[in-house]
Design a protein around this motif. Structure first.
Motif, mmCIF file in Angstrom:
data_model
loop_
_atom_site.group_PDB
_atom_site.id
_atom_site.type_symbol
_atom_site.label_atom_id
_atom_site.label_comp_id
_atom_site.label_asym_id
_atom_site.label_seq_id
_atom_site.Cartn_x
_atom_site.Cartn_y
_atom_site.Cartn_z
ATOM 1 N N GLU A 105 13.938 -4.646 -5.668
ATOM 2 C CA GLU A 105 12.816 -4.718 -6.607
ATOM 3 C C GLU A 105 11.638 -3.869 -6.127
ATOM 4 O OE1 GLU A 105 10.516 -5.970 -9.940
ATOM 5 O OE2 GLU A 105 12.674 -5.795 -9.494
ATOM 6 N N MET A 106 11.375 -3.862 -4.829
ATOM 7 C CA MET A 106 10.280 -3.044 -4.295
ATOM 8 C C MET A 106 10.594 -1.550 -4.445
ATOM 9 S SD MET A 106 8.672 -4.989 -0.973
ATOM 10 C CE MET A 106 10.186 -5.043 -0.025
ATOM 11 N N ARG A 107 11.850 -1.169 -4.210
ATOM 12 C CA ARG A 107 12.221 0.236 -4.412
ATOM 13 C C ARG A 107 12.041 0.644 -5.861
ATOM 14 N NH1 ARG A 107 16.428 -0.862 -0.543
ATOM 15 N NH2 ARG A 107 17.840 -1.439 -2.235
ATOM 16 N N ARG A 108 12.392 -0.272 -6.771
ATOM 17 C CA ARG A 108 12.246 0.026 -8.195
ATOM 18 C C ARG A 108 10.775 0.220 -8.559
ATOM 19 N NH1 ARG A 108 10.849 -2.142 -12.739
ATOM 20 N NH2 ARG A 108 10.304 -4.132 -11.775
ATOM 21 N N LYS A 109 9.907 -0.663 -8.080
ATOM 22 C CA LYS A 109 8.484 -0.569 -8.385
ATOM 23 C C LYS A 109 7.853 0.650 -7.735
ATOM 24 C CE LYS A 109 7.556 -5.489 -9.131
ATOM 25 N NZ LYS A 109 6.816 -6.688 -8.643
ATOM 26 N N ASN A 110 8.329 1.019 -6.551
ATOM 27 C CA ASN A 110 7.774 2.156 -5.836
ATOM 28 C C ASN A 110 8.261 3.483 -6.404
ATOM 29 O OD1 ASN A 110 6.130 3.092 -3.618
ATOM 30 N ND2 ASN A 110 8.027 3.673 -2.567
ATOM 31 N N GLY A 111 9.373 3.439 -7.116
ATOM 32 C CA GLY A 111 9.922 4.662 -7.701
ATOM 33 C C GLY A 111 10.727 5.489 -6.735
ATOM 34 N N THR A 112 10.773 5.097 -5.495
ATOM 35 C CA THR A 112 11.542 5.805 -4.479
ATOM 36 C C THR A 112 11.715 4.871 -3.288
ATOM 37 O OG1 THR A 112 11.656 7.799 -3.107
ATOM 38 C CG2 THR A 112 9.484 6.798 -3.384
ATOM 39 N N ASP A 143 0.843 -1.195 0.000
ATOM 40 C CA ASP A 143 0.000 0.000 0.000
ATOM 41 C C ASP A 143 0.879 1.247 0.000
ATOM 42 O OD1 ASP A 143 -3.017 0.849 1.792
ATOM 43 O OD2 ASP A 143 -1.696 2.164 0.683
ATOM 44 N N GLU A 144 0.846 1.996 -1.101
ATOM 45 C CA GLU A 144 1.502 3.307 -1.195
ATOM 46 C C GLU A 144 2.870 3.339 -0.521
ATOM 47 O OE1 GLU A 144 -0.852 6.595 -0.038
ATOM 48 O OE2 GLU A 144 -2.265 6.359 -1.680
ATOM 49 N N GLY A 145 3.770 2.567 -1.016
ATOM 50 C CA GLY A 145 5.139 2.617 -0.537
ATOM 51 C C GLY A 145 5.434 1.752 0.665
ATOM 52 N N ILE A 146 4.450 1.014 1.179
ATOM 53 C CA ILE A 146 4.695 0.113 2.298
ATOM 54 C C ILE A 146 4.971 -1.276 1.732
ATOM 55 C CG2 ILE A 146 3.727 -0.991 4.345
ATOM 56 C CD1 ILE A 146 2.113 1.543 4.838
ATOM 57 N N GLY A 147 6.192 -1.770 1.993
ATOM 58 C CA GLY A 147 6.607 -3.045 1.439
ATOM 59 C C GLY A 147 6.350 -4.198 2.394
ATOM 60 N N LEU A 169 11.120 3.070 0.268
ATOM 61 C CA LEU A 169 9.889 2.645 0.923
ATOM 62 C C LEU A 169 9.570 3.551 2.104
ATOM 63 C CD1 LEU A 169 10.553 -1.217 1.035
ATOM 64 C CD2 LEU A 169 9.111 0.018 -0.591
ATOM 65 N N SER A 170 8.269 3.737 2.362
ATOM 66 C CA SER A 170 7.852 4.541 3.518
ATOM 67 C C SER A 170 7.599 3.667 4.743
ATOM 68 C CB SER A 170 6.580 5.330 3.186
ATOM 69 O OG SER A 170 5.517 4.447 2.854
ATOM 70 N N GLY A 171 7.585 2.370 4.559
ATOM 71 C CA GLY A 171 7.393 1.445 5.662
ATOM 72 C C GLY A 171 7.648 0.028 5.179
ATOM 73 N N SER A 209 15.960 2.796 5.764
ATOM 74 C CA SER A 209 15.776 3.595 6.972
ATOM 75 C C SER A 209 14.311 3.785 7.338
ATOM 76 C CB SER A 209 16.421 4.977 6.770
ATOM 77 O OG SER A 209 15.855 5.624 5.634
ATOM 78 N N CYS A 210 13.396 3.116 6.642
ATOM 79 C CA CYS A 210 11.971 3.301 6.895
ATOM 80 C C CYS A 210 11.536 2.592 8.177
ATOM 81 C CB CYS A 210 11.161 2.780 5.712
ATOM 82 S SG CYS A 210 11.451 1.045 5.359
ATOM 83 N N PRO A 211 10.396 2.988 8.745
ATOM 84 C CA PRO A 211 9.847 2.278 9.908
ATOM 85 C C PRO A 211 9.541 0.822 9.554
ATOM 86 C CG PRO A 211 8.715 4.363 9.559
ATOM 87 C CD PRO A 211 9.560 4.139 8.357
ATOM 88 N N MET A 212 9.700 -0.057 10.552
ATOM 89 C CA MET A 212 9.522 -1.488 10.303
ATOM 90 C C MET A 212 8.623 -2.133 11.354
ATOM 91 S SD MET A 212 13.385 -2.782 9.379
ATOM 92 C CE MET A 212 12.852 -4.499 9.556
ATOM 93 N N VAL A 213 7.861 -3.136 10.894
ATOM 94 C CA VAL A 213 7.121 -4.020 11.788
ATOM 95 C C VAL A 213 7.563 -5.444 11.478
ATOM 96 C CG1 VAL A 213 4.867 -4.933 12.451
ATOM 97 C CG2 VAL A 213 5.125 -2.493 11.963
ATOM 98 N N VAL A 214 7.954 -6.189 12.503
ATOM 99 C CA VAL A 214 8.313 -7.601 12.353
ATOM 100 C C VAL A 214 7.191 -8.432 12.950
ATOM 101 C CG1 VAL A 214 9.916 -9.427 13.030
ATOM 102 C CG2 VAL A 214 10.790 -7.179 12.378
ATOM 103 N N MET A 215 6.685 -9.393 12.180
ATOM 104 C CA MET A 215 5.580 -10.239 12.626
ATOM 105 C C MET A 215 6.102 -11.621 13.026
ATOM 106 S SD MET A 215 2.849 -9.270 9.640
ATOM 107 C CE MET A 215 1.557 -10.265 10.364
ATOM 108 N N ILE A 216 5.690 -12.094 14.210
ATOM 109 C CA ILE A 216 6.095 -13.417 14.688
ATOM 110 C C ILE A 216 4.884 -14.140 15.264
ATOM 111 C CG2 ILE A 216 8.471 -12.724 15.199
ATOM 112 C CD1 ILE A 216 7.651 -12.596 18.170
#
Length: 439
Positions: free
Chosen positions: A222-229, A197-201, A231-233, A286-293
């Motif tokens: 690849e995600m940076r390439r598709k996002n064009g910049t 969603d809008e730059g969130i990988g 990631l925001s998250g 350097s974007c904010p991150m969530v790790v799921m476990i």
């Protein structure tokens, strides 16, 4: 003399004959009483081996007896130490390369019961609905009580297209339930990535294999390439990741950290004392991150989650992880045998041992049970003859209110994933608020 008296007398004499140590190696009873003497203990072992070999009702192979003794010795240690036959040793090496024939589960022994750590994504076990924490009561018609991990793995693997049945006990089952599965060539795709969603990988790591860190770098690029910049998250999904290679866990954590300790181990000897540090190579996102476990996240995945949590690099969301905090060393032996031995415990950067405790999430989110929470509601646009909306500036916001964009229907039903996505979107919205009020 009556026959019954003769029989009793013969049995008594035979008992005295055995207890007096008249079998070969008759001094073994004395050795048992001497503590802390490895030479006397070995004498005891060789005495018993000799007695069994020479006097057991059937002939037995000496090699089989010795392998059984080794397995019994290792069973007194922990569930992860094991003696491997040449076939099992080869299978273990196949595991780390990510392809084998089977049903697709990672197993361990918990409280003396063969237990599923996690099903591997996209495999027969996953599709059949097997879950982390399921207890395997039988494999085929053979009970798993006292079965070693090596034997269990060997029984469950087989040729593509062959069928096998396992009997499962689960907390929600009143009685054990049979699952019949068809074996497949299990190809584990270690890393998957996409823009949610809008730059969130979104990065899914299924298992830590030989090339996991490199595959992760490719996914991020690849995600940076598709996002064009940039990631925001970023969401890193380690749920049901049973672990794998320690060096790959360190490399994955290093991708997101610029400095500091990642993990350290402590064992009895110098080889068990290791420390692994992050390096700043200038390429870390350097974007904010969530790790799921969850409860199926074990070993290497707990190393990554613990390091990112301790360094406050990511918010950990989900349910407590499995709690495998031990390191196994694989030692090649003669004739292509192998020994997997627990040699150290590992600790997170802050000094936490996760052995039998697991990583505790910062935000506890259980999977949603039953129907979806949100139901369709009656809105103004549903009224007959409602006024049409006026043309004007487009509505602000990041979506259509229903998590559209590239999110698949099955992902929308993943309650934990949606909460992770909401957390990152909420952080982005809060960061953009005017903190001083209206201008």
């Amino acid at each position: 003399m009556p026959t019954s008296v003769k029989s009793a007398l013969f049995f008594f004499c035979l008992s005295v004959f055995i207890l007096s140590g008249s079998f070969s190696g008759g001094g073994f009873c004395q050795a048992a009483g001497v503590p802390n003497d490895p030479y006397r203990d070995l004498k005891l072992f060789t005495d018993v081996l000799s007695i069994v070999r020479d006097n057991y009702v059937d002939e037995v192979e000496t090699g089989k007896l010795i392998q059984g003794a080794i397995n019994g010795m290792l069973l007194t240690l922990d569930p992860h130490s094991a003696f491997m036959t040449p076939e099992a040793f080869m299978e273990m090496q196949i595991d780390t390369r990510g392809e084998f024939g089977g049903i697709g589960i990672e197993i361990t022994i918990r409280d003396n019961v063969l237990t599923i750590v996690s099903p591997i994504e996209g495999t027969p076990a996953d599709r059949a609905g097997l879950m982390a924490g399921d207890q395997i009561v039988k494999i085929g018609d053979k009970p798993t009580k006292d079965m070693t991990l090596v034997d269990a793995v060997r029984m469950m693997r087989g040729g593509k297209g062959t069928r096998m049945t396992i009997t499962i006990m689960r907390d929600s089952f009143k009685v054990p339930k049979e699952f019949t599965l068809v074996r497949e060539i299990v190809k584990i795709r270690s890393v998957r990535s996409k823009i949610l969603d809008e730059g969130i990988g979104y990065i899914r790591i299924a298992q830590f294999q030989e090339n996991t860190a490199e595959d992760l770098k490719k996914g991020l690029a690849e995600m940076r390439r598709k996002n064009g910049t940039n990631l925001s998250g970023l969401i890193v999904d380690l749920r049901n990741d049973p672990g794998g290679l320690l060096d790959q866990a360190v490399k994955v954590a290093d991708i997101f950290l610029t400095k500091g300790l990642i993990v350290y181990t402590e064992g009895r000897d110098a080889e068990g004392q290791m420390k692994f540090f992050a390096r700043d190579d200038g390429s870390e996102p350097s974007c904010p991150m969530v790790v799921m476990i969850n409860g199926g996240s074990a070993s290497a995945s707990e190393i990554v989650a613990g390091a990112l949590q301790d360094h406050r690099r990511a918010v950990v969301l989900g349910t407590p992880s499995f709690g495998k905090g031990s390191v196994q060393t694989v030692i090649p032996l003669a004739d292509n045998h192998g020994l997997r031995l627990t040699t150290a415990l590992y600790y997170t950067p802050s000094g936490r041992s996760i052995q039998a405790k697991g990583i505790i999430p910062d935000i506890l989110v259980h999977p949603l049970q039953g129907e979806e929470v949100e139901r369709s509601v009656f809105r103004e646009e549903d009224l007959d003859h409602h006024l049409a909306p006026e043309k004007g500036k487009p509505e602000k916001g990041s979506g259509d209110g229903r998590h559209g964009f590239a999110i698949e229907p099955q992902e929308q039903k993943d309650y934990q994933l949606m909460r992770a996505l909401d957390l990152l979107k909420g952080w982005r919205l809060l960061k953009g608020l005017n903190q001083k009020g209206a201008a």
